[in-house]
Design an enzyme around this catalytic site. Sequence first.
Site, short mmCIF file in Angstrom:
data_model
loop_
_atom_site.label_atom_id
_atom_site.label_comp_id
_atom_site.label_asym_id
_atom_site.label_seq_id
_atom_site.Cartn_x
_atom_site.Cartn_y
_atom_site.Cartn_z
CB CYS A 116 -0.99 -0.28 1.09
SG CYS A 116 -2.36 -1.56 1.29
CG HIS A 138 -3.18 3.38 1.49
ND1 HIS A 138 -4.11 3.37 0.21
CD2 HIS A 138 -3.53 2.37 2.05
CE1 HIS A 138 -4.28 1.60 0.26
NE2 HIS A 138 -3.79 1.42 1.64
CG ASN A 154 -7.08 -0.63 0.43
OD1 ASN A 154 -6.16 -0.13 -0.60
ND2 ASN A 154 -6.84 -1.47 1.79
C1 LIG Z 1 -11.39 -4.57 9.06
C2 LIG Z 1 -12.14 -4.26 9.76
C3 LIG Z 1 -13.10 -3.05 9.30
C4 LIG Z 1 -12.79 -4.25 10.61
O1 LIG Z 1 -13.39 -3.92 11.73
P1 LIG Z 1 -13.61 -3.96 13.97
O2 LIG Z 1 -14.38 -2.87 13.80
O3 LIG Z 1 -11.97 -4.32 14.10
O4 LIG Z 1 -14.62 -4.52 13.74
P2 LIG Z 1 -13.94 -6.53 14.59
O5 LIG Z 1 -12.09 -7.06 13.64
O6 LIG Z 1 -14.01 -6.31 16.37
O7 LIG Z 1 -15.08 -7.38 13.87
C5 LIG Z 1 -15.72 -7.24 14.60
C6 LIG Z 1 -16.20 -8.45 14.07
O8 LIG Z 1 -17.22 -8.24 12.82
C7 LIG Z 1 -16.62 -9.34 12.14
N1 LIG Z 1 -16.33 -9.25 10.69
C8 LIG Z 1 -15.35 -9.19 9.94
N2 LIG Z 1 -15.07 -8.50 9.16
C9 LIG Z 1 -16.99 -8.53 8.83
C10 LIG Z 1 -17.49 -8.92 7.65
N3 LIG Z 1 -17.02 -8.05 5.96
N4 LIG Z 1 -18.90 -8.63 7.13
C11 LIG Z 1 -19.53 -8.89 9.16
N5 LIG Z 1 -18.97 -8.91 9.83
C12 LIG Z 1 -18.29 -8.98 10.00
C13 LIG Z 1 -15.49 -10.25 13.45
O9 LIG Z 1 -15.60 -12.21 12.44
C14 LIG Z 1 -16.17 -9.79 13.95
O10 LIG Z 1 -16.93 -10.84 14.44
P3 LIG Z 1 -16.70 -11.91 15.94
O11 LIG Z 1 -17.46 -9.94 16.90
O12 LIG Z 1 -18.17 -12.72 16.28
O13 LIG Z 1 -15.65 -11.95 16.24
C15 LIG Z 1 -10.72 -2.51 10.41
O14 LIG Z 1 -9.96 -3.61 11.23
C16 LIG Z 1 -10.39 -2.45 9.81
O15 LIG Z 1 -10.74 -1.49 9.10
N6 LIG Z 1 -8.39 -2.83 10.09
C17 LIG Z 1 -7.70 -1.43 8.77
C18 LIG Z 1 -7.99 -3.05 8.04
C19 LIG Z 1 -6.93 -2.36 6.96
O16 LIG Z 1 -7.01 -0.31 6.06
N7 LIG Z 1 -5.92 -2.92 5.95
C20 LIG Z 1 -5.55 -2.61 4.77
C21 LIG Z 1 -3.83 -1.51 5.44
S1 LIG Z 1 -3.29 -1.14 4.02
#
Ligand SMILES: CC(C)(COP(=O)(O)OP(=O)(O)OC[C@H]1O[C@@H](n2cnc3c(N)ncnc32)[C@H](O)[C@@H]1OP(=O)(O)O)[C@@H](O)C(=O)NCCC(=O)NCCS
Length: 333
Positions: free
Chosen positions: A114, A260, A290
Amino acid sequence: MSLHTVITGTGRYVPSRVVTNNDLEKRMDTSDEWIRQRSGIIERRHADPGTGSSDLAIEAARRAMAAADVDPQEIDFIVAATLSPDHYFPGIGVQVQSGLGLDSIGALDVRNQCSGFIYALSAADQYIRAGTYKKILLVAAEVQSSNLDYSDEGRDMAVLFGDGAGAVILEPGGPEDGALVLSTHLYSDGRFVRDLWMEKPSPRDNPTFQVEFFDQKRFFPKMEGKNVFKNASQRMPEAVRAALDRNGLTVDDVDILIPHQANDRISQMVARNLGIPVEKVIRNIDRYGNTTSASIPIALDEAIETGRIRKGHLVALTAFGSGFTWASALIRW
Ligand SMILES: CC(C)(COP(=O)(O)OP(=O)(O)OC[C@H]1O[C@@H](n2cnc3c(N)ncnc32)[C@H](O)[C@@H]1OP(=O)(O)O)[C@@H](O)C(=O)NCCC(=O)NCCS
């Protein structure tokens, strides 16, 4: 007289196939509401089978060259950033070179995920300042949609990523010739390799491709979402501050911030952390997801096209991604 790098043209290309959150609901246990709330994404583009990153890169490159009014034969070096090359090797730089029918110029491949666009910009900037090359094509392109885990297990990753490409043309010059690259700033912390990676294939395994790795889904990208979120929200503002300090500028001088497009909540936190009003932030993740290394040049090209970026603006770029790596750049438009 010392040489400076200017951007003389930009271009973007995204595949035509739109994949909405509702489309993904049909493939895994997710919802439009969850995806919008957590990431700000509404839709993204997916390339059709048979289309690789190099194909998207070539189209974006053509558009950037047209915008810069540069004949393809004038390009004397290529820098190509991608984490999703058409082949394990070689990288896509050579495919861009031959696809555009360019002479046998050098083609450098950059693998900084990224952060790839800013890393590539930094490398190209050094070549221009040193007088080595005079017209560099920098292109970033990704096709990630073909290797995401669309089962419930992979839903955290599968909903985030989209395909696309962006390109810029870089030349030596001054403010009257184009957008002046003021400085670039690169960082990494390899302690976090496993927090955002595609573990396999790995030549450490002999043989590299083993059926159990497929069964264990280790050929799919994986991430520790929360740690990525935390670090991205912290590191991007740090990198922007370092760039401003280097140039004797402050956050108040920033007219446009292009983070980004990892997640809209991250972009908003970066702006808040810096004290930059959200109106100055380019946010197009709702339409593209993304697109990894391509997200900044796509956003840049759109912002120019829509008149958000105007002559004289100070534009700050910042990225964060796998590695971890992070970076920033300041450009005077
Ligand atoms: C991925 C992201 C959106 C998840 O959000 P979060 O608030 O951290 O959510 P969590 O990881 O706590 O997950 C919460 C719940 O949602 C669920 N979940 C994850 N993806 C899901 C989806 N696409 N749809 C529905 N539920 C989902 C998880 O399984 C978890 O369930 P649980 O509580 O039963 O275990 C967030 O962590 C994020 O944006 N991280 C950075 C990602 C990124 O930018 N990556 C590239 C960088 S270059």
